[in-house]
Design a protein around this motif. Sequence first.
Motif, PDB file in Angstrom:
ATOM      1  N   ARG A   1      -7.987   8.229   2.210  1.00  0.00           N
ATOM      2  CA  ARG A   1      -8.578   7.191   1.491  1.00  0.00           C
ATOM      3  C   ARG A   1      -8.208   5.715   1.504  1.00  0.00           C
ATOM      4  O   ARG A   1      -8.779   4.757   1.342  1.00  0.00           O
ATOM      5  N   MET A   2      -6.873   5.581   2.057  1.00  0.00           N
ATOM      6  CA  MET A   2      -6.428   4.213   2.015  1.00  0.00           C
ATOM      7  C   MET A   2      -7.016   3.466   3.284  1.00  0.00           C
ATOM      8  O   MET A   2      -6.849   2.188   3.509  1.00  0.00           O
ATOM      9  N   GLU A   3      -7.452   4.149   4.479  1.00  0.00           N
ATOM     10  CA  GLU A   3      -8.173   3.402   5.575  1.00  0.00           C
ATOM     11  C   GLU A   3      -8.921   2.230   5.230  1.00  0.00           C
ATOM     12  O   GLU A   3      -8.845   1.323   5.913  1.00  0.00           O
TER      13      GLU A   3
ATOM     14  N   ARG B  16      -7.211  -0.693   4.259  1.00  0.00           N
ATOM     15  CA  ARG B  16      -6.285  -1.311   5.394  1.00  0.00           C
ATOM     16  C   ARG B  16      -7.571  -2.343   6.105  1.00  0.00           C
ATOM     17  O   ARG B  16      -7.477  -3.256   6.461  1.00  0.00           O
TER      18      ARG B  16
ATOM     19  N   LEU C 212       0.721  -1.171   0.100  1.00  0.00           N
ATOM     20  CA  LEU C 212      -0.118   0.018   0.199  1.00  0.00           C
ATOM     21  C   LEU C 212       0.859   1.213  -0.054  1.00  0.00           C
ATOM     22  O   LEU C 212       1.702   1.381   0.927  1.00  0.00           O
ATOM     23  N   TYR C 213       0.633   2.191  -0.906  1.00  0.00           N
ATOM     24  CA  TYR C 213       1.485   3.369  -1.042  1.00  0.00           C
ATOM     25  C   TYR C 213       0.574   4.570  -0.670  1.00  0.00           C
ATOM     26  O   TYR C 213      -0.557   4.781  -1.422  1.00  0.00           O
ATOM     27  N   TYR C 214       0.844   5.079   0.321  1.00  0.00           N
ATOM     28  CA  TYR C 214       0.097   6.085   0.748  1.00  0.00           C
ATOM     29  C   TYR C 214       0.914   7.227   1.962  1.00  0.00           C
ATOM     30  O   TYR C 214       2.193   6.849   2.251  1.00  0.00           O
TER      31      TYR C 214
ATOM     32  N   VAL D  22      -2.117   0.512  -4.841  1.00  0.00           N
ATOM     33  CA  VAL D  22      -2.136  -0.611  -4.144  1.00  0.00           C
ATOM     34  C   VAL D  22      -1.399  -1.802  -5.283  1.00  0.00           C
ATOM     35  O   VAL D  22      -2.090  -1.874  -6.272  1.00  0.00           O
TER      36      VAL D  22
ATOM     37  N   VAL E 232      -2.215   9.084  -5.150  1.00  0.00           N
ATOM     38  CA  VAL E 232      -2.379   8.059  -4.241  1.00  0.00           C
ATOM     39  C   VAL E 232      -3.730   8.080  -3.728  1.00  0.00           C
ATOM     40  O   VAL E 232      -4.383   9.099  -3.629  1.00  0.00           O
ATOM     41  N   PRO E 233      -4.207   6.844  -3.205  1.00  0.00           N
ATOM     42  CA  PRO E 233      -3.748   5.766  -2.804  1.00  0.00           C
ATOM     43  C   PRO E 233      -3.442   4.684  -4.131  1.00  0.00           C
ATOM     44  O   PRO E 233      -4.155   4.984  -5.140  1.00  0.00           O
TER      45      PRO E 233
ATOM     46  N   THR F 101      -9.897   4.409  -5.098  1.00  0.00           N
ATOM     47  CA  THR F 101     -10.003   3.647  -4.176  1.00  0.00           C
ATOM     48  C   THR F 101     -11.244   2.643  -4.271  1.00  0.00           C
ATOM     49  O   THR F 101     -11.139   1.525  -3.986  1.00  0.00           O
TER      50      THR F 101
ATOM     51  N   GLU G  71       3.176  -1.639   4.004  1.00  0.00           N
ATOM     52  CA  GLU G  71       3.033  -0.121   3.678  1.00  0.00           C
ATOM     53  C   GLU G  71       4.193   0.573   3.224  1.00  0.00           C
ATOM     54  O   GLU G  71       5.311   0.665   3.956  1.00  0.00           O
TER      55      GLU G  71
END
Length: 238
Positions: free
Chosen positions: A15-17, A20, A7-9, A58, A55-56, A68, A32
Amino acid sequence: MAAKPKLYYFDGRGRMESVRWLLAAAGVEFEEVLLQTAEELQDLIKGGKLMYQQVPMVEIDGMKMVQTRAILRYIAAKYNLYGKDLKEQLLIDMYVEGMRDLYDIIMLLPFALPEDQEKNLSIVAEKATQRFFPVYEKALKGHGENYLVGNQLSWADVHLLELILMVEECKSGVLSAFPKLQEFKARISKLPRIQKFLQPGSPRKLPMDAAGFEAIEKIFNLEKGLLVKHSGLILADL
């Protein structure tokens, strides 16, 4: 053995949460790459890894995935969290898209002017209790099952728990009028994979603080005083 998703953030929710959360619910370990500087972001862009230069992103199954919702749908389908047929997938999509409306408002709260913060928190609580939570309370009551769609855990359930906890961070007691959602929160929180993700030291991120905002400023070169109107909230970069 397949490589872990990467995961790149930045080191924060954003928006990545939700990605996860969904990977955790699926029992998938991930790595990550947490960006710290604008140069690191530019390196990804120059390297052609970001389709829309944002980003995000993946890395999973040999793909570099962006956007996302596309990422989440892929993960949900891959790990059997997307219903058993098209009708269930449609319901899951409708529930999740509604949740995203409220989620996006909460995500922008750290950008609000300090003098507007209390008003904005009240707006979030009002929208949650008047527009969104009644929908999910009715759904759970209507079919008498433990989950929103069918009778198995789906992307919609995972996202709803995430959203409930975020709204409770804004205003405690928001579930007082929703007994089914109270039961839902307690039940889903006790699922072993979810329970593990909720423990201290997990990849779950905390709400953004001043230090986190400063880090984002450095990475994305945010402009001072940029006003944003979103769903009735007046928000600003500090």
